[in-house]
Design an enzyme around this catalytic site. Structure first.
Site, PDB file in Angstrom:
ATOM      1  N   GLU A 108       0.790  -1.220   0.000  1.00  6.85           N
ATOM      2  CA  GLU A 108       0.000   0.000   0.000  1.00  6.85           C
ATOM      3  C   GLU A 108       0.832   1.285   0.000  1.00  6.85           C
ATOM      4  O   GLU A 108       0.411   2.288  -0.568  1.00  6.85           O
ATOM      5  CB  GLU A 108      -0.935   0.017   1.217  1.00  6.85           C
ATOM      6  CG  GLU A 108      -1.995  -1.070   1.210  1.00  6.85           C
ATOM      7  CD  GLU A 108      -3.011  -0.871   0.093  1.00  6.85           C
ATOM      8  OE1 GLU A 108      -3.181   0.264  -0.373  1.00  6.85           O
ATOM      9  OE2 GLU A 108      -3.622  -1.876  -0.317  1.00  6.85           O
ATOM     10  N   SER A 386     -25.443 -25.943 -25.433  1.00  3.23           N
ATOM     11  CA  SER A 386     -26.224 -25.551 -26.604  1.00  3.23           C
ATOM     12  C   SER A 386     -27.018 -24.271 -26.414  1.00  3.23           C
ATOM     13  O   SER A 386     -27.616 -23.776 -27.367  1.00  3.23           O
ATOM     14  CB  SER A 386     -27.170 -26.686 -27.005  1.00  3.23           C
ATOM     15  OG  SER A 386     -26.464 -27.703 -27.659  1.00  3.23           O
TER      16      SER A 386
END
Length: 920
Positions: A108, A386
């Site tokens: 950080e 499908s």
């Protein structure tokens, strides 16, 4: 005088030179102007900056310990949950292990212990990036900045807030030590999984009570979580967590916190194995809240829905949410039986028109905590089966090639196209020959889908999928046409894509959050805009074909209570060829529902669904959801746009030809065409020839024969079939001739002959004319018969179809001795009446022509007059598609291939070979 003039001249000369040398160069003017503007801007900017600093909030110590709860409202504005801080524990700096401090600082704010609250080197890089890439493109936030932002400011990207953030960071550094600031940060940050602060996170994820027991890998995971706590949650996505952990380890090596060897050792850990058992959460509707958290994280960077005191207006329909959660929970009230405790499932409900997410069921038997959410979390092995065929093959073919729903595709054999390692098969290993696009899609045939995909081209298929919101891979192959390739999806993505078909081609990004209201009263609207994605004719024609799935397709047995609904089944296969996932995605004009079942894990390995799982389970989930959410509301049918034409086509024609007036109903099929590309040629296969005229029969007493003659005025190449009946008996064909006369010899004295002549095409003997008939009685009967034999035919015979009453009204005139009238329809049905008219009722086939003849009959019943005929055509009406080929389908070559369900599970000998994944 001369001297004086000379001095004047010299004075004038000096004056002239002085004026010339006094002109300021243009560059000096520009420079002066720039400096002036810069000074003025600096003064104004400084004044504004001073004002912003003066109006910055105070560093109120009380605010450092008061997180705010957020309220979530449903679609009607009613609160349905409050996100309260239930899992937070504090830690002192002296209790923090060095490995965690190093991981956090390296990730950080690498120079945290060196700067005074502002990292000038980082700030300079951010300024350059914001100038070149736009404001807000890169931040310079230190850990101190993040504490200020989390406790005192909102995280909006405004210059005012950034100035205040810098000022307050300096103040915070003066008031508190570095150790205290880092302590504030680690106690405040949200780590996901309802964990606030690093202590709660360590316990929640790893079961670690004492932070000093954290390993390097665990510390790296915790340090990486705050950037995206929902996405990097290891319970939800261990693979993404591992990616983030590796980034943190790289940063720790770069900043000298660990060695490369130590980092490599940490990378070898099994993240899933070191996770603790997830705890149950009391928060309602956890799967939907996951989506809310993801959405706000993406659209409002840095906002924490658990701590920032927000009022979040969502799209949730609690009625729908309660339903999907019931259907995914094993209780007696659940009408569904999943057949196995191992399988997972998910359900998504969206608003077809707006894209608003109504409900999300993320998994079976959810504990309510932030688990893996199968409805929205992207997974590398979830192929669409499908269900993708309308998107990869049929949709692009209509969009770009303007094919019709009748478009013929040859399903003649296994197909192996260019570059394909092995052929594509249908799941049943049977093939139907030429089939329409409608039949191929509704029956989910593999071979036609792949052939159509290759006609369209991978690039256009990819573009089409992207327009429907799918994250398409760089390259598509034939296997992607049947859902067994590299494309992976989520149930939410599939619901969103199919809703475009149901919404006339308009796409709206699916969303769960309408707006967010902050504690200061300001509101941000987050509802996305809608935009046309595909042509309205594509959307409607795909929808119309997918409606056939429920009538003649892979789920013709599915009862939907009369709802106008469209949908598609899908199945994927695992390595052994068995079904790994089952899908159903369907929609009405109101709702789109996507259902999925799969992820059967046995001994840590994904295997096929067991036989105990019903092959229609995804369809059942769809039906139970759609019928419930549609109850009590009007569901309009899909409206055909002007860009689409509906036409009656004669079956078997290729290219398509319009059905003629004489095409039998069984040979007609109603199909859709893009306006401007519809056929204009009418089939002549079943055309009717003109009837003969002037038919006359005379008795030749010399040779005791009947001479029959007629006229035929057209140039058609025809023959004539001559038939006769004697005294009302069955009619028998006598001869076929190309002449227009015929002699009937050896006739019976006193008998009545009814003679019929039909024209027949010599080119196609199925094309004929209406019969023409006449009658004659051979002399030789008794006197009574001779008196009665002169019964004239009826006149003025007419027939009219009364559509509003569903009858054929027949009337005629008669001028002769008393008689009854025999009415015959199409040479078959016969009825005798005394009146001069009749109403014929029954079921009439649209487009069919009915021939009606009327014969007067003497009072004794043995003397008949000549028959007269007329005909009437029933207007063409829309007729339902008739069943065609049985569903066949099978998967292609990739590792996991698929297809969707058929009307019954395949027999043992229809199961795909082990080495070849299949697609239904």
């Amino acid at each position: 005088m001369t001297d004086k003039m000379s001095r004047s001249a010299r004075r004038n000369k000096k004056t002239t030179k002085k004026k010339t040398s006094g002109k300021r160069p243009i560059w000096k003017t520009i420079l002066f102007t720039i400096l002036f503007i810069g000074l003025a801007a600096g003064i104004v900017g400084g004044a504004v900056g001073i004002y912003w600093i003066a109006t910055a909030p105070d560093l109120d110590p009380d605010k450092l310990n008061v997180p705010l709860s957020s309220t979530l409202n449903d679609k009607y504005g009613e609160p349905f949950t409050t996100l309260e801080l239930e899992n937070r524990e504090q830690v002192k700096y002296e209790d923090l292990p060095q490995v965690l401090i190093d991981a956090v600082v390296a990730t950080e704010d690498a120079r945290f212990f060196e700067h005074k609250g502002i990292d000038l080197r980082r700030l300079g890089g951010a300024i350059v990036a914001n100038i070149t890439d736009g404001f807000g493109s890169q931040g310079a936030s230190t850990i101190t900045h993040q504490v200020v932002e989390n406790f005192f400011l909102s995280n909006e990207k405004q210059i005012k807030l950034k100035v205040q953030e810098q000022w307050l960071a300096l103040q915070l550094e003066r008031k508190y030590s570095k150790e205290e600031i880092l302590e504030m940060y680690l106690n405040k940050i949200f780590y996901g999984n309802n964990s606030y602060g690093v202590v709660a996170a360590a316990k929640s994820y790893f079961g670690v009570e004492d932070l000093n027991d954290l390993t390097l890998a665990q510390a790296a995971i915790l340090a990486g979580l705050p950037q995206r706590p929902t996405a990097y949650n290891p319970f939800r996505d261990p693979e993404l967590t591992a990616y983030r952990m590796n980034t943190v380890l790289d940063l720790m090596v770069r900043h000298g916190k660990v060695t490369e060897e130590e980092a490599d050792e940490a990378r070898e850990v099994d993240i899933v194995a070191m996770l603790a058992e997830p705890e149950e959460s009391s928060t309602k509707y956890g799967a939907f809240i996951d989506k809310v958290a993801d959405e706000i994280s993406e659209k409002l960077e840095g906002i924490n829905i658990y701590t920032d005191g927000l009022k979040i207006n969502t799209t949730l329909d609690t009625n729908a949410q309660e339903r999907v959660e019931l259907l995914l929970t094993d209780t007696e009230a659940n009408p569904l039986n999943y057949g196995s405790d191992n399988v997972q499932g998910a359900i998504v409900v969206t608003d077809t028109k707006t894209g608003a997410i109504q409900a999300i069921g993320g998994r079976r038997n959810s504990t309510g905590s932030q688990e893996l959410n199968y409805a929205i979390d992207k997974r590398p092995n979830l192929q669409p089966g499908s269900t993708i065929k309308p998107i990869m093959s049929y949709g692009p073919a209509i969009e770009y090639e303007k094919i019709s729903t009748y478009h013929q595709i040859n399903d003649d054999a296994p197909y192996q196209g260019p570059g394909m390692e092995k052929p594509i098969n249908n799941i049943t290993r049977t093939y139907s020959g030429w089939v329409s696009a409608r039949t191929a899609l509704s029956q989910s045939l593999n071979v036609p889908a792949v052939k159509l995909f290759e006609e369209v081209g991978a690039d256009r298929a990819k573009s089409f999928g992207e327009q429907l919101g799918l994250d398409m891979p760089d390259d598509l192959y034939a296997s992607d046409a049947i859902g067994g390739g590299s494309l992976t999806v989520t149930p939410l993505e599939m619901a969103s894509a199919f809703s475009v078909f149901g919404n006339g081609g308009v796409y709206t990004e699916p969303y769960a959050v309408e707006s967010v209201e902050f504690p200061d009263g300001s509101t941000v609207e987050l509802r996305p805009d809608s935009e046309p994605a595909i042509e309205d004719y594509t959307a409607y024609m795909i929808t119309d074909m997918l409606k056939t799935v429920f009538t003649d397709g892979t789920w013709a047995s599915g009862s939907m209570g009369g709802l106008p609904v469209a949908g598609k089944t899908g199945t994927t296969n695992v390595d052994d060829g068995s079904a790994g996932d089952r899908w159903f995605v369907g929609y009405t004009t109101n709702y789109t529902v996507s259902t999925w079942v799969g992820e059967n894990i046995v001994d840590g390995k994904r295997v096929g669904l067991p036989d105990s799982v019903d092959w229609t389970i995804a369809q059942q989930m769809f039906r139970e959801t759609m019928l419930h959410v549609s109850e009590g509301i009007d569901t309009a049918d899909f409206q055909q746009p002007d860009s689409v034409v509906k036409l009656a086509i004669e079956r078997g024609t290729n290219p398509p030809e319009l059905a003629s007036d004489h095409t039998p109903a069984a040979q007609k099929v109603t199909e859709l065409f893009v306006r401007g590309s519809e056929p204009t040629t009418t089939s002549e296969k079943f055309d009717q020839l003109d009837a003969v005229s002037g038919l006359n029969a005379t008795y030749n007493e010399d040779d005791h024969s009947i001479h029959v003659e007629w006229d035929y005025d057209t140039d058609s190449d025809v023959s004539f079939a001559v038939s006769a009946s004697v005294d009302g008996g069955s009619i028998q064909e006598l001869a076929t001739t190309e002449d227009m006369s015929l002699d009937i010899s050896e006739v019976e004295a006193g008998a009545k002959y009814t003679i019929q002549v039909v024209a027949i095409s010599n080119e196609n003997n199925s094309i004929t004319s209406e019969p023409a008939s006449t009658s004659i009685t051979v002399p030789g009967g008794d006197e009574e018969e001779e008196e009665e034999e002169n019964i004239p035919p009826v006149s003025g015979l007419s027939a009219t179809y009364m559509e509003d009453q569903g009858i054929i009204d027949v009337s005629w005139n008669y001028d002769g001795p008393p008689a009854a009238f025999e009415v015959t329809v199409n040479g078959g049905q016969t009825q005798t009446v005394q009146s001069q008219g009749i109403e014929i009722s029954g079921t009439f086939s649209p487009g069919e022509t009915y021939s009606i003849s009327v014969t007067p009959i003497g009072q004794e019943g043995d003397v008949r007059g000549d028959s007269q005929s007329t005909s009437v055509s029933i207007p063409q009406a829309e007729e339902p598609e008739e069943p065609e080929e049985e569903p066949v389908e099978e998967a292609p070559e990739p590792e996991e291939d698929e297809d969707d369900g058929e009307e019954a599970p395949p027999e043992e000998d229809e199961t795909p070979d082990e080495e070849e994944p299949s697609d239904e």
